[in-house]
Design an enzyme around this catalytic site. Structure first.
Site, PDB file in Angstrom:
ATOM      1  N   LYS A 254     -57.242  70.225 -17.435  1.00 32.04           N
ATOM      2  CA  LYS A 254     -55.878  70.724 -17.274  1.00 32.04           C
ATOM      3  C   LYS A 254     -55.824  72.244 -17.115  1.00 32.04           C
ATOM      4  O   LYS A 254     -54.811  72.780 -16.657  1.00 32.04           O
ATOM      5  CB  LYS A 254     -54.999  70.293 -18.443  1.00 32.04           C
ATOM      6  CG  LYS A 254     -55.339  70.896 -19.785  1.00 32.04           C
ATOM      7  CD  LYS A 254     -54.427  70.338 -20.869  1.00 32.04           C
ATOM      8  CE  LYS A 254     -54.751  70.905 -22.244  1.00 32.04           C
ATOM      9  NZ  LYS A 254     -54.531  72.351 -22.329  1.00 32.04           N
ATOM     10  N   ASP A 255     -56.897  72.958 -17.465  1.00 33.16           N
ATOM     11  CA  ASP A 255     -56.925  74.415 -17.325  1.00 33.16           C
ATOM     12  C   ASP A 255     -57.291  74.872 -15.914  1.00 33.16           C
ATOM     13  O   ASP A 255     -57.151  76.053 -15.594  1.00 33.16           O
ATOM     14  CB  ASP A 255     -57.933  75.035 -18.305  1.00 33.16           C
ATOM     15  CG  ASP A 255     -57.497  74.913 -19.755  1.00 33.16           C
ATOM     16  OD1 ASP A 255     -56.285  74.739 -19.989  1.00 33.16           O
ATOM     17  OD2 ASP A 255     -58.367  74.983 -20.636  1.00 33.16           O
TER      18      ASP A 255
ATOM     19  N   ARG B  75     -66.985  78.103 -22.864  1.00 37.99           N
ATOM     20  CA  ARG B  75     -66.295  79.022 -23.748  1.00 37.99           C
ATOM     21  C   ARG B  75     -66.860  78.846 -25.156  1.00 37.99           C
ATOM     22  O   ARG B  75     -67.479  77.835 -25.476  1.00 37.99           O
ATOM     23  CB  ARG B  75     -64.800  78.744 -23.748  1.00 37.99           C
ATOM     24  CG  ARG B  75     -64.107  79.001 -22.430  1.00 37.99           C
ATOM     25  CD  ARG B  75     -62.687  78.441 -22.444  1.00 37.99           C
ATOM     26  NE  ARG B  75     -61.904  78.968 -23.550  1.00 37.99           N
ATOM     27  CZ  ARG B  75     -60.828  78.362 -24.057  1.00 37.99           C
ATOM     28  NH1 ARG B  75     -60.427  77.198 -23.571  1.00 37.99           N
ATOM     29  NH2 ARG B  75     -60.164  78.913 -25.050  1.00 37.99           N
TER      30      ARG B  75
ATOM     31  N   SER C 118     -65.187  78.726 -28.104  1.00 37.15           N
ATOM     32  CA  SER C 118     -64.351  78.121 -29.129  1.00 37.15           C
ATOM     33  C   SER C 118     -64.978  76.819 -29.629  1.00 37.15           C
ATOM     34  O   SER C 118     -65.809  76.198 -28.951  1.00 37.15           O
ATOM     35  CB  SER C 118     -62.954  77.836 -28.576  1.00 37.15           C
ATOM     36  OG  SER C 118     -62.983  76.745 -27.668  1.00 37.15           O
TER      37      SER C 118
ATOM     38  N   ARG D  71     -44.384  73.361 -21.289  1.00 34.27           N
ATOM     39  CA  ARG D  71     -44.074  71.938 -21.068  1.00 34.27           C
ATOM     40  C   ARG D  71     -43.649  71.280 -22.373  1.00 34.27           C
ATOM     41  O   ARG D  71     -42.638  70.559 -22.426  1.00 34.27           O
ATOM     42  CB  ARG D  71     -45.307  71.222 -20.506  1.00 34.27           C
ATOM     43  CG  ARG D  71     -45.169  69.687 -20.474  1.00 34.27           C
ATOM     44  CD  ARG D  71     -46.506  69.018 -20.196  1.00 34.27           C
ATOM     45  NE  ARG D  71     -47.493  69.316 -21.225  1.00 34.27           N
ATOM     46  CZ  ARG D  71     -47.620  68.660 -22.366  1.00 34.27           C
ATOM     47  NH1 ARG D  71     -46.807  67.656 -22.653  1.00 34.27           N
ATOM     48  NH2 ARG D  71     -48.560  68.974 -23.238  1.00 34.27           N
ATOM     49  N   ARG D  72     -44.435  71.483 -23.437  1.00 30.18           N
ATOM     50  CA  ARG D  72     -44.089  70.874 -24.724  1.00 30.18           C
ATOM     51  C   ARG D  72     -42.787  71.453 -25.260  1.00 30.18           C
ATOM     52  O   ARG D  72     -41.934  70.713 -25.769  1.00 30.18           O
ATOM     53  CB  ARG D  72     -45.217  71.099 -25.739  1.00 30.18           C
ATOM     54  CG  ARG D  72     -46.487  70.321 -25.440  1.00 30.18           C
ATOM     55  CD  ARG D  72     -47.524  70.533 -26.526  1.00 30.18           C
ATOM     56  NE  ARG D  72     -48.768  69.825 -26.226  1.00 30.18           N
ATOM     57  CZ  ARG D  72     -49.963  70.389 -26.217  1.00 30.18           C
ATOM     58  NH1 ARG D  72     -50.098  71.672 -26.495  1.00 30.18           N
ATOM     59  NH2 ARG D  72     -51.037  69.682 -25.931  1.00 30.18           N
TER      60      ARG D  72
ATOM     61  N   CYS E  90     -50.554  75.682 -14.528  1.00 30.23           N
ATOM     62  CA  CYS E  90     -50.685  74.907 -15.762  1.00 30.23           C
ATOM     63  C   CYS E  90     -49.741  75.385 -16.853  1.00 30.23           C
ATOM     64  O   CYS E  90     -49.593  74.729 -17.882  1.00 30.23           O
ATOM     65  CB  CYS E  90     -52.127  74.941 -16.255  1.00 30.23           C
ATOM     66  SG  CYS E  90     -52.718  76.568 -16.761  1.00 30.23           S
TER      67      CYS E  90
ATOM     68  N   ARG F 149     -50.428  80.904 -30.400  1.00 34.27           N
ATOM     69  CA  ARG F 149     -51.737  80.924 -29.747  1.00 34.27           C
ATOM     70  C   ARG F 149     -52.788  80.638 -30.804  1.00 34.27           C
ATOM     71  O   ARG F 149     -52.497  80.582 -31.992  1.00 34.27           O
ATOM     72  CB  ARG F 149     -52.019  82.303 -29.125  1.00 34.27           C
ATOM     73  CG  ARG F 149     -51.362  82.611 -27.793  1.00 34.27           C
ATOM     74  CD  ARG F 149     -51.938  81.871 -26.609  1.00 34.27           C
ATOM     75  NE  ARG F 149     -53.379  81.898 -26.509  1.00 34.27           N
ATOM     76  CZ  ARG F 149     -54.100  82.856 -25.921  1.00 34.27           C
ATOM     77  NH1 ARG F 149     -53.505  83.909 -25.407  1.00 34.27           N
ATOM     78  NH2 ARG F 149     -55.408  82.773 -25.837  1.00 34.27           N
TER      79      ARG F 149
ATOM     80  N   THR G 276     -56.692  77.168 -36.334  1.00 32.95           N
ATOM     81  CA  THR G 276     -55.740  78.255 -36.597  1.00 32.95           C
ATOM     82  C   THR G 276     -54.312  77.734 -36.530  1.00 32.95           C
ATOM     83  O   THR G 276     -53.461  78.074 -37.372  1.00 32.95           O
ATOM     84  CB  THR G 276     -55.925  79.391 -35.579  1.00 32.95           C
ATOM     85  OG1 THR G 276     -57.244  79.932 -35.729  1.00 32.95           O
ATOM     86  CG2 THR G 276     -54.910  80.496 -35.777  1.00 32.95           C
ATOM     87  N   ARG G 277     -54.025  76.907 -35.555  1.00 32.29           N
ATOM     88  CA  ARG G 277     -52.672  76.361 -35.407  1.00 32.29           C
ATOM     89  C   ARG G 277     -52.318  75.419 -36.553  1.00 32.29           C
ATOM     90  O   ARG G 277     -51.222  75.487 -37.116  1.00 32.29           O
ATOM     91  CB  ARG G 277     -52.538  75.644 -34.055  1.00 32.29           C
ATOM     92  CG  ARG G 277     -52.707  76.573 -32.858  1.00 32.29           C
ATOM     93  CD  ARG G 277     -52.516  75.853 -31.541  1.00 32.29           C
ATOM     94  NE  ARG G 277     -52.851  76.729 -30.416  1.00 32.29           N
ATOM     95  CZ  ARG G 277     -52.334  76.615 -29.206  1.00 32.29           C
ATOM     96  NH1 ARG G 277     -51.470  75.673 -28.930  1.00 32.29           N
ATOM     97  NH2 ARG G 277     -52.700  77.436 -28.241  1.00 32.29           N
TER      98      ARG G 277
ATOM     99  N   ASN H 152     -56.919  78.803 -31.821  1.00 37.47           N
ATOM    100  CA  ASN H 152     -57.631  77.533 -31.713  1.00 37.47           C
ATOM    101  C   ASN H 152     -56.959  76.459 -32.574  1.00 37.47           C
ATOM    102  O   ASN H 152     -55.980  76.711 -33.276  1.00 37.47           O
ATOM    103  CB  ASN H 152     -59.113  77.710 -32.074  1.00 37.47           C
ATOM    104  CG  ASN H 152     -59.307  78.184 -33.511  1.00 37.47           C
ATOM    105  OD1 ASN H 152     -58.561  77.819 -34.418  1.00 37.47           O
ATOM    106  ND2 ASN H 152     -60.318  79.012 -33.717  1.00 37.47           N
TER     107      ASN H 152
ATOM    108  N   THR I 204     -45.861  75.568 -30.645  1.00 36.91           N
ATOM    109  CA  THR I 204     -46.608  75.137 -29.462  1.00 36.91           C
ATOM    110  C   THR I 204     -46.771  76.323 -28.528  1.00 36.91           C
ATOM    111  O   THR I 204     -45.899  77.180 -28.452  1.00 36.91           O
ATOM    112  CB  THR I 204     -45.915  73.987 -28.709  1.00 36.91           C
ATOM    113  OG1 THR I 204     -46.659  73.696 -27.509  1.00 36.91           O
ATOM    114  CG2 THR I 204     -44.493  74.350 -28.311  1.00 36.91           C
TER     115      THR I 204
END
Length: 312
Positions: free
Chosen positions: A84-85, A14, A16, A132-133, A243, A150, A155-156, A152, A128
């Protein structure tokens, strides 16, 4: 070192910053271990092109399908995924050729004014993108307002720096790989927030029929990491959860009476944080998959299925 192959390996990734950084780490490790040259090939995935929540895009696999299609089409020789993806079901024609040593799998808080989770006032906004979180944060009963986000890593984190949010929760592994650990205000104890299955681990895939690439990638294998991740993802698979479900699992290796053994913990938490089931199991590293299935069966016996429903 003399290269073991004459042609350059094409590594699909990807675009990113985190994905290319992780892929470059793998590329450099391949070159160091084998002498082979590796070039990155950027591939756009559905998850990258859409601003919708991951569960609205279909959850598991939205960052993976395009990479796997490029592999099967022969456009690239290998692909690097955040483990995890990956969907828990195997992909026909592809093999997970290497699981390199894992980064720290814990979650971290990036908060305004250097605050920890316990220091955030009630009503603070915490961002988040992971159910899960969100579920586990609500279950702590701290009165926090969980905001879906959402984007990257930068950005967060910028939403905290700009005052739009009081904090965000992210994977420590990604910040470590991007050299952003200075922004962390607290590393969250797994007793508070248990990580996602396979968080912090990378998965390196190639075509099953490509014996040369399989042999090269095998040099990167870290058996202990694979055992831990297999155990965690066996929980996820046995729960038949994707996931994006509020499922957590974390395996560690400890010294037992007869040698090293896995200590596996897992939990399923209702999205509103109102209920959860948790459990743990220990056993030999060679029984990683069976341990995960056994723990999942225990969680299901105690009502886990009803807690995994994520609104679309």
């Amino acid at each position: 070192m003399t290269a073991l192959v004459t042609s350059t390996l094409r590594l699909g990734t990807r675009a990113s910053a985190l994905a290319t950084t992780q892929s470059q780490l793998v590329a450099d490790a391949i070159t160091a271990a084998t002498g082979a040259s590796v070039e990155l090939v950027l591939i756009s995935t559905e998850g990258d092109r859409s601003s919708a929540a991951i569960q609205q895009l279909g959850g598991t696999g939205v960052f993976v399908a395009a990479l796997r299609e490029a592999l099967l089409a022969g456009e690239v020789d290998l692909a690097v995924h955040s483990y995890k993806d990956l969907p828990t079901a195997p992909a026909p024609g592809l093999i997970l050729a290497a699981v390199p040593a894992r980064e720290d799998p814990r979650d971290v808080l990036v908060a305004r004014d250097g605050l920890t989770l316990g220091e955030l006032p009630a009503g603070s906004t915490v961002g988040t993108g992971a159910p899960r979180r969100a579920a586990q944060l609500r279950a702590l009963g701290l009165g926090l307002e969980i905001v879906p986000i959402r984007g990257n890593v930068d950005t967060r984190m910028a939403r905290v720096a700009e005052g739009d949010l009081d904090a965000v929760v992210l994977a420590r592994a990604g910040l470590a790989r991007l050299d952003r650990l200075a922004a962390v205000t607290e590393t969250l104890d797994p007793l508070q927030v248990l990580p996602a299955p396979a968080q912090g681990a990378l998965a390196v895939e190639c075509r099953t029929s490509d014996s040369r690439t399989r042999e090269l990638l095998g040099r990167l294998e870290h058996p202990v990491t694979r055992s831990c991740v297999v155990a965690e993802r066996s929980v996820l698979a046995a729960l038949e959860a994707g996931c994006s479900a509020p499922v957590a699992a974390y395996a560690e290796v400890a010294e037992g009476e007869t040698g090293p053994e896995l200590f596996l913990r897992a939990s399923v938490t209702a999205l509103d944080g109102g209920d959860s089931v948790r459990g743990s199991v220990t056993g030999p590293l060679t029984d990683a998959s069976a341990l995960g299935r056994a723990l999942a069966a225990d969680l299901l016996d105690r009502g886990a299925a009803e807690l995994m429903v994520v609104p679309q």
